[in-house]
Design an enzyme around this catalytic site. Structure first.
Site, PDB file in Angstrom:
ATOM      1  CG  ASN A  23      -2.138  -1.061   1.048  1.00 49.12           C
ATOM      2  OD1 ASN A  23      -2.067  -1.594  -0.149  1.00 49.12           O
ATOM      3  ND2 ASN A  23      -2.859  -1.214   1.959  1.00 49.12           N
ATOM      4  CG  ASP A 124     -12.495  -4.349  -3.051  1.00 52.35           C
ATOM      5  OD1 ASP A 124     -13.133  -4.247  -2.182  1.00 52.35           O
ATOM      6  OD2 ASP A 124     -11.513  -3.915  -3.153  1.00 52.35           O
TER       7      ASP A 124
HETATM    8  C1  UD1 Z   1      -6.918   1.630   1.687  1.00 54.18           C
HETATM    9  C2  UD1 Z   1      -5.728   0.541   1.560  1.00 54.18           C
HETATM   10  C3  UD1 Z   1      -6.787  -0.642   2.279  1.00 54.18           C
HETATM   11  C4  UD1 Z   1      -7.048  -0.511   3.645  1.00 54.18           C
HETATM   12  C5  UD1 Z   1      -7.706   0.884   3.508  1.00 54.18           C
HETATM   13  C6  UD1 Z   1      -8.162   1.398   4.967  1.00 54.18           C
HETATM   14  C7  UD1 Z   1      -4.560   0.591  -0.375  1.00 54.18           C
HETATM   15  C8  UD1 Z   1      -4.233   0.161  -1.727  1.00 54.18           C
HETATM   16  N1  UD1 Z   1      -5.668   0.150   0.216  1.00 54.18           N
HETATM   17  O1  UD1 Z   1      -7.742   1.466   0.778  1.00 54.18           O
HETATM   18  O2  UD1 Z   1      -5.856  -1.827   2.292  1.00 54.18           O
HETATM   19  O3  UD1 Z   1      -7.812  -1.246   4.019  1.00 54.18           O
HETATM   20  O4  UD1 Z   1      -6.987   2.088   2.959  1.00 54.18           O
HETATM   21  O5  UD1 Z   1      -6.844   1.310   5.984  1.00 54.18           O
HETATM   22  O6  UD1 Z   1      -3.721   1.268   0.016  1.00 54.18           O
HETATM   23  N2  UD1 Z   1     -15.154   5.856   1.220  1.00 54.18           N
HETATM   24  C9  UD1 Z   1     -15.919   6.399   0.862  1.00 54.18           C
HETATM   25  N3  UD1 Z   1     -15.612   7.459  -0.019  1.00 54.18           N
HETATM   26  C10 UD1 Z   1     -14.449   7.819  -0.709  1.00 54.18           C
HETATM   27  C11 UD1 Z   1     -13.347   7.175   0.081  1.00 54.18           C
HETATM   28  C12 UD1 Z   1     -13.484   6.271   0.985  1.00 54.18           C
HETATM   29  O7  UD1 Z   1     -17.031   6.420   0.973  1.00 54.18           O
HETATM   30  O8  UD1 Z   1     -14.463   8.707  -1.425  1.00 54.18           O
HETATM   31  C13 UD1 Z   1     -15.220   4.745   2.284  1.00 54.18           C
HETATM   32  C14 UD1 Z   1     -14.678   3.426   1.912  1.00 54.18           C
HETATM   33  O9  UD1 Z   1     -15.778   2.800   0.994  1.00 54.18           O
HETATM   34  C15 UD1 Z   1     -14.277   2.696   3.174  1.00 54.18           C
HETATM   35  C16 UD1 Z   1     -13.850   3.717   3.856  1.00 54.18           C
HETATM   36  O10 UD1 Z   1     -13.989   4.934   3.289  1.00 54.18           O
HETATM   37  O11 UD1 Z   1     -15.488   2.318   3.720  1.00 54.18           O
HETATM   38  C17 UD1 Z   1     -12.211   3.858   4.030  1.00 54.18           C
HETATM   39  O12 UD1 Z   1     -11.728   4.031   2.670  1.00 54.18           O
HETATM   40  P1  UD1 Z   1     -10.280   4.352   2.407  1.00 54.18           P
HETATM   41  O13 UD1 Z   1      -9.517   4.878   3.812  1.00 54.18           O
HETATM   42  O14 UD1 Z   1     -10.257   5.350   1.512  1.00 54.18           O
HETATM   43  O15 UD1 Z   1      -9.612   2.987   1.917  1.00 54.18           O
HETATM   44  P2  UD1 Z   1      -8.534   2.773   0.495  1.00 54.18           P
HETATM   45  O16 UD1 Z   1      -7.721   4.177   0.403  1.00 54.18           O
HETATM   46  O17 UD1 Z   1      -9.572   2.332  -0.638  1.00 54.18           O
END
Ligand code: UD1
Length: 437
Positions: A23, A124
């Site tokens: 990540n 996913d």
């Molecule tokens: C990253 C990591 C993943 C980890 C996660 C949380 C990578 C490639 N993946 O995923 O392994 O589990 O951080 O530590 O680095 N959300 C929204 N809207 C948005 C963005 C996020 O609703 O615009 C929600 C997501 O659906 C989720 C939550 O916020 O429920 C956290 O997501 P986020 O922290 O963004 O995770 P990722 O960056 O996708």
């Protein structure tokens, strides 16, 4: 197809080395797009996702070369990326759907080129994963963003600084907004920013490139936009989730393992939980070569409750390891998942190993057993796959884990490393089962 065949029983003893974080490296590769010229990233893990991200960058016109790192005792790679002046602006669905982190090209390309078109990655296996926070933040900096035919299309003559409060400390949104803000005109403040060590690593790289970012590790990032950035040589932060997986594996199987190259300060809550479960943890410092931590476990673990939260809370990516631990612990454990809505899908596969898990919304109660019972199971995502393998270390008989391509995405050489610690784990080729007429 290939599977992992695990024979439970036996302790883990020895030393493993943890490389750079999946990540982190994928995000650093996207950050390289911000500066024309050659960026070199060391300590890259040998995982399939690096090859996919390399392809994303090649299709944007970059030259990418991956070769072994020269540091002694390491089996990591260095990735060198030559970014052209007129870098491309489009990332297609065929790659984005295979690698969600490709969405991280959005911020850098918008900032560099003023327009970008990236396929929407969709959800996913761990849940729905929106982009609304990414989009809202970029809009506040003056971007016009539309969604057409499965693509996110963003435009901005020149982004401007803005005050942005994230609804949730999203890792991906923090990264995209930060990458856009470094070349925006004026000052950007990102409040409720993610505090994960991978963000700190991006900030260090950006500042090395000539950006002006302060506040890494806190919830407020302040960015003073600059006119241009230059390429750098940078090191990927160690993979705290892989390190945590090894630590939980030792607690489940019992034994004594030194986890080299890891940084215990990135895993404080997860290691505190292990200590409460009965493990002895020794912190050997954060030196990338000689540092790490040691985990010793000589008894059946005691049950501990776990609540996942953004960093510095217990990482959601470690939840499957916590469930695997709880399944063989003495007493009941309460698991609460606050980040991804479908993480508990993993419970169904654990139930095939005889684990007693009852889920209700974002809670699960796990009643530990002394031994699980080996069975064929399926890895549904990277972390669930790793969780099943380490649970199988404490299962009677054989466990066959299929769909291991998921595990390969996050755990370089997993079976061979487990073998070196004394586990009975093989990676074997088996015939795909045929369906009857
Ligand atoms: C990253 C990591 C993943 C980890 C996660 C949380 C990578 C490639 N993946 O995923 O392994 O589990 O951080 O530590 O680095 N959300 C929204 N809207 C948005 C963005 C996020 O609703 O615009 C929600 C997501 O659906 C989720 C939550 O916020 O429920 C956290 O997501 P986020 O922290 O963004 O995770 P990722 O960056 O996708």
């Amino acid at each position: 197809m290939e599977i992992f065949r695990v024979q439970g029983g036996g302790r883990l003893v020895g030393e493993v080395r943890v490389g750079g974080a999946k990540n982190s490296i994928l995000k650093l590769m996207a950050i390289a797009l911000l500066a024309p010229g050659r960026t070199v990233l060391h300590n890259a893990p040998r995982i399939a996702d690096v090859a996919i991200m390399s392809e994303v960058l090649r299709r944007l016109g970059c030259q990418v070369e991956v070769k072994p790192d020269t540091e002694k005792g390491c089996s990591t790679d260095s990735v060198s990326i030559d970014v052209p002046e007129d870098v491309g602006t489009e990332a297609d669905y065929d790659l984005v759907r295979r690698l969600r982190a490709s969405i991280n090209v959005l911020g850098p390309l918008l900032a560099r080129r003023g327009h970008v078109k990236v396929a929407h990655p969709g959800g996913d296996a761990i849940g729905s994963r929106g982009l609304d926070y990414h989009i809202a933040g970029l809009r506040r900096m003056g971007a016009e963003i539309t969604s057409e035919h499965g693509f996110v299309i963003a435009r901005a003559e020149r982004l401007h600084g803005a005050s942005i409060v994230l609804e949730f400390p999203s890792v991906g949104a923090t990264e995209n907004i930060l990458a856009a803000a470094v070349l925006a005109k004026g000052c950007t403040v990102i409040d409720n920013a993610a505090r994960e060590p991978e963000i700190g690593n991006i900030v260090a790289m950006l500042n090395g490139m000539g950006a002006r970012v302060s506040g890494a590790g806190s919830s407020t990032l302040e960015v003073e936009g600059v006119e241009e950035l230059v390429p750098v040589i940078h090191r990927t932060v160690p993979d705290r989730i892989v390190a945590g997986t090894w630590a939980y594996a030792v607690a489940i199987a019992q034994g004594d393992v030194l986890i080299r190259g890891a940084d215990a300060s990135h895993l404080r809550v997860a290691l505190d939980k292990l200590a409460h479960a009965g493990a002895h943890i020794t912190d050997l410092g954060a030196d990338p070569i000689h540092g790490g931590f040691r985990v010793q476990m000589t008894q059946r673990p005691c049950a501990v409750d776990v609540v996942t939260l953004p960093f510095p809370g217990f990482a959601t990516d470690m939840l499957p390891m916590a469930i695997a631990l709880a399944s063989v612990s003495e007493g009941p454990s309460l698991m609460t998942e606050n980040v991804f809505d479908a993480r508990f899908m993993f419970a169904n596969e654990m139930a095939r190993l005889g684990a007693e898990i009852r889920t209700d919304g974002h809670h699960a109660v796990v009643r530990g057993k002394e031994w699980l019972s080996g069975a064929p199971v399926r890895a549904t995502d990277i972390r669930a796959g790793a969780g099943l393998v380490i649970a199988a270390l404490r299962a009677e008989g054989f466990t066959e884990v299929s769909d291991i391509h998921h595990i390969d995405r996050g755990y370089p050489d997993f079976a061979a490393q487990l073998q070196r610690l004394g586990a009975q784990v093989e990676r074997v080729q088996v015939a795909e089962p045929e369906l009857g007429a």
